[in-house]
Design a protein around this motif. Structure first.
Motif, PDB file in Angstrom:
ATOM      1  N   ARG A   8      18.775  29.665  79.639  1.00  0.00           N
ATOM      2  CA  ARG A   8      18.227  29.150  80.881  1.00  0.00           C
ATOM      3  C   ARG A   8      17.856  30.244  81.872  1.00  0.00           C
ATOM      4  N   TRP A   9      18.257  31.478  81.620  1.00  0.00           N
ATOM      5  CA  TRP A   9      17.951  32.574  82.529  1.00  0.00           C
ATOM      6  C   TRP A   9      16.692  33.335  82.121  1.00  0.00           C
ATOM      7  N   SER A  10      16.094  33.005  80.974  1.00  0.00           N
ATOM      8  CA  SER A  10      14.998  33.826  80.459  1.00  0.00           C
ATOM      9  C   SER A  10      13.628  33.169  80.616  1.00  0.00           C
ATOM     10  N   ASP A  11      13.531  32.122  81.429  1.00  0.00           N
ATOM     11  CA  ASP A  11      12.257  31.454  81.675  1.00  0.00           C
ATOM     12  C   ASP A  11      11.380  32.364  82.538  1.00  0.00           C
ATOM     13  N   LEU A  12      10.251  32.849  81.966  1.00  0.00           N
ATOM     14  CA  LEU A  12       9.400  33.791  82.683  1.00  0.00           C
ATOM     15  C   LEU A  12       8.721  33.159  83.890  1.00  0.00           C
ATOM     16  N   ASP A  13       8.627  31.834  83.922  1.00  0.00           N
ATOM     17  CA  ASP A  13       8.042  31.149  85.068  1.00  0.00           C
ATOM     18  C   ASP A  13       9.026  31.042  86.223  1.00  0.00           C
ATOM     19  N   ARG A  14      10.257  31.484  86.008  1.00  0.00           N
ATOM     20  CA  ARG A  14      11.297  31.384  87.030  1.00  0.00           C
ATOM     21  C   ARG A  14      11.971  32.741  87.220  1.00  0.00           C
ATOM     22  N   PRO A  15      11.262  33.673  87.840  1.00  0.00           N
ATOM     23  CA  PRO A  15      11.849  35.004  88.055  1.00  0.00           C
ATOM     24  C   PRO A  15      12.957  34.948  89.092  1.00  0.00           C
ATOM     25  N   PRO A  16      13.838  35.953  89.093  1.00  0.00           N
ATOM     26  CA  PRO A  16      14.930  35.981  90.063  1.00  0.00           C
ATOM     27  C   PRO A  16      14.420  36.269  91.470  1.00  0.00           C
ATOM     28  N   LEU A  17      15.221  35.882  92.448  1.00  0.00           N
ATOM     29  CA  LEU A  17      14.920  36.203  93.832  1.00  0.00           C
ATOM     30  C   LEU A  17      15.046  37.711  94.052  1.00  0.00           C
ATOM     31  N   ASN A  18      14.252  38.236  94.948  1.00  0.00           N
ATOM     32  CA  ASN A  18      14.292  39.653  95.299  1.00  0.00           C
ATOM     33  C   ASN A  18      15.215  39.824  96.502  1.00  0.00           C
ATOM     34  N   ALA A  19      16.489  40.063  96.239  1.00  0.00           N
ATOM     35  CA  ALA A  19      17.479  40.137  97.314  1.00  0.00           C
ATOM     36  C   ALA A  19      17.160  41.249  98.305  1.00  0.00           C
ATOM     37  N   VAL A  20      16.727  42.399  97.804  1.00  0.00           N
ATOM     38  CA  VAL A  20      16.425  43.533  98.684  1.00  0.00           C
ATOM     39  C   VAL A  20      15.249  43.193  99.595  1.00  0.00           C
ATOM     40  N   GLY A  21      14.212  42.607  99.032  1.00  0.00           N
ATOM     41  CA  GLY A  21      13.055  42.231  99.815  1.00  0.00           C
ATOM     42  C   GLY A  21      13.372  41.173 100.851  1.00  0.00           C
ATOM     43  N   LEU A  22      14.230  40.226 100.495  1.00  0.00           N
ATOM     44  CA  LEU A  22      14.617  39.183 101.432  1.00  0.00           C
ATOM     45  C   LEU A  22      15.403  39.764 102.606  1.00  0.00           C
ATOM     46  N   ARG A  23      16.310  40.682 102.315  1.00  0.00           N
ATOM     47  CA  ARG A  23      17.069  41.317 103.397  1.00  0.00           C
ATOM     48  C   ARG A  23      16.137  42.077 104.331  1.00  0.00           C
ATOM     49  N   ARG A  24      15.187  42.795 103.749  1.00  0.00           N
ATOM     50  CA  ARG A  24      14.258  43.579 104.564  1.00  0.00           C
ATOM     51  C   ARG A  24      13.411  42.675 105.460  1.00  0.00           C
TER      52      ARG A  24
END
Length: 299
Positions: free
Chosen positions: A22-38
């Motif tokens: 369930r973690w390898s769906d290319l249509d569902r990339p992870p959130l960009n934590a660093v970008g969100l903080r910035r």
């Protein structure tokens, strides 16, 4: 010893390769934590910290526990890529595949606002979420009183999100937000559920959607707080009513003790209660904390 996750967040298999799960769906990339903080944590911002976890039971439960222990300050945002025990109002279950939506909780401390007006926070959050998503996803949204986000899929209203508010101590409120972003038809938990993708969103990248929602929430919260939570002078009461799909419909409010009230939803009053005009000519307000279910009234 357990092998740690790789950079994509997928536990490797025995050969060091990411598993197809369930973690390898290319249509569902992870959130960009660093970008969100910035983007969110800046000088003068409401948001003080952004934490992203891979999986948890409930972000609300986690954040309430941190606040109760004195380990969280106002503006803390806790995001989960997956929730295994997500909750809605009255402890109803909320489930969705990993990375298919936005699952988060925020900590607010509206100490300048009389506690009697804190009941407006879930409605304020609904307005903020609907406003942010309409701008960022390019879709029409509406609100079902008190805490559901509705979208239109194939001409029918469907629930694509929900809001849960919980008190922590005497000075804090944890607001939980769950939004279905990329759920496909075969993944819906019930036929009446929906998602932004199914509603025709122009974009389903969760990072800009999340930024839009949280910026909208900050704007509405700061405005509401600056007038001591007055729903009229802040514009909140009028804006909520304008976007509330429940108003103008005949509904049945099911209350504790097998009691129910049937009437046309005619207003949201100054306390955030839904006002029903009954067949007996009485206008009866019902509060979110008292309503077990709110359904369309059948003939």
């Amino acid at each position: 010893m357990e092998t740690p996750p790789n950079d994509e967040g997928n536990p490797p298999d025995g050969r060091g390769e990411p598993r197809s799960d369930r973690w390898s769906d290319l249509d569902r990339p992870p959130l960009n934590a660093v970008g969100l903080r910035r983007a969110l944590v800046r000088e003068g911002s409401l948001w003080s910290q952004v934490n992203v976890v891979r999986s948890t039971g409930s972000t609300n439960a986690d954040l309430v526990a941190l606040a109760d222990a004195g380990k969280a300050e106002e503006g803390l945002i806790l995001l989960a890529e997956e929730q295994t025990a997500g909750r809605g109002r009255l402890d109803r279950q909320w489930t969705a595949p990993a990375r298919s939506g936005l699952f988060l909780s925020v900590l607010l401390k509206p100490t300048q606002v009389p506690v009697a007006r804190w009941g407006w926070l879930p409605l304020l959050t609904g307005v903020a979420v609907a406003t942010g998503l309409s701008r960022a996803a390019g879709i029409d949204t509406s609100l079902k009183w008190p805490n559901d986000l509705l979208v239109t899929v194939d001409g029918a209203e469907r629930k694509a999100g929900g809001i849960l508010a919980e008190r922590s101590g005497t000075d804090a409120v944890v607001i939980g937000i769950g939004i279905n972003v990329t759920l496909r038809e075969d993944e819906l938990p019930v036929p009446t559920a929906g998602s932004l993708a199914l509603a025709g969103a122009v974009g389903t990248d969760r990072d800009p959607l999340l930024r839009a929602v949280l910026r909208s929430l900050e704007q509405w919260y700061v405005r509401w707080r600056s007038v001591e939570g007055d729903p009229a002078s802040s514009g909140l009461q009028e804006t909520y009513a304008a976007g509330c799909a429940t108003l103008g419909r005949t509904v049945r409010a099911e209350l504790p003790g097998d009691r129910s009230v049937v009437g046309e939803a005619v207003a949201v009053d100054g306390d955030g209660r839904l006002v029903l005009a009954t067949g007996e000519g009485v206008q009866e307000p019902v509060g979110a904390g008292d309503v077990v279910h709110l359904r369309p009234a059948t003939p």
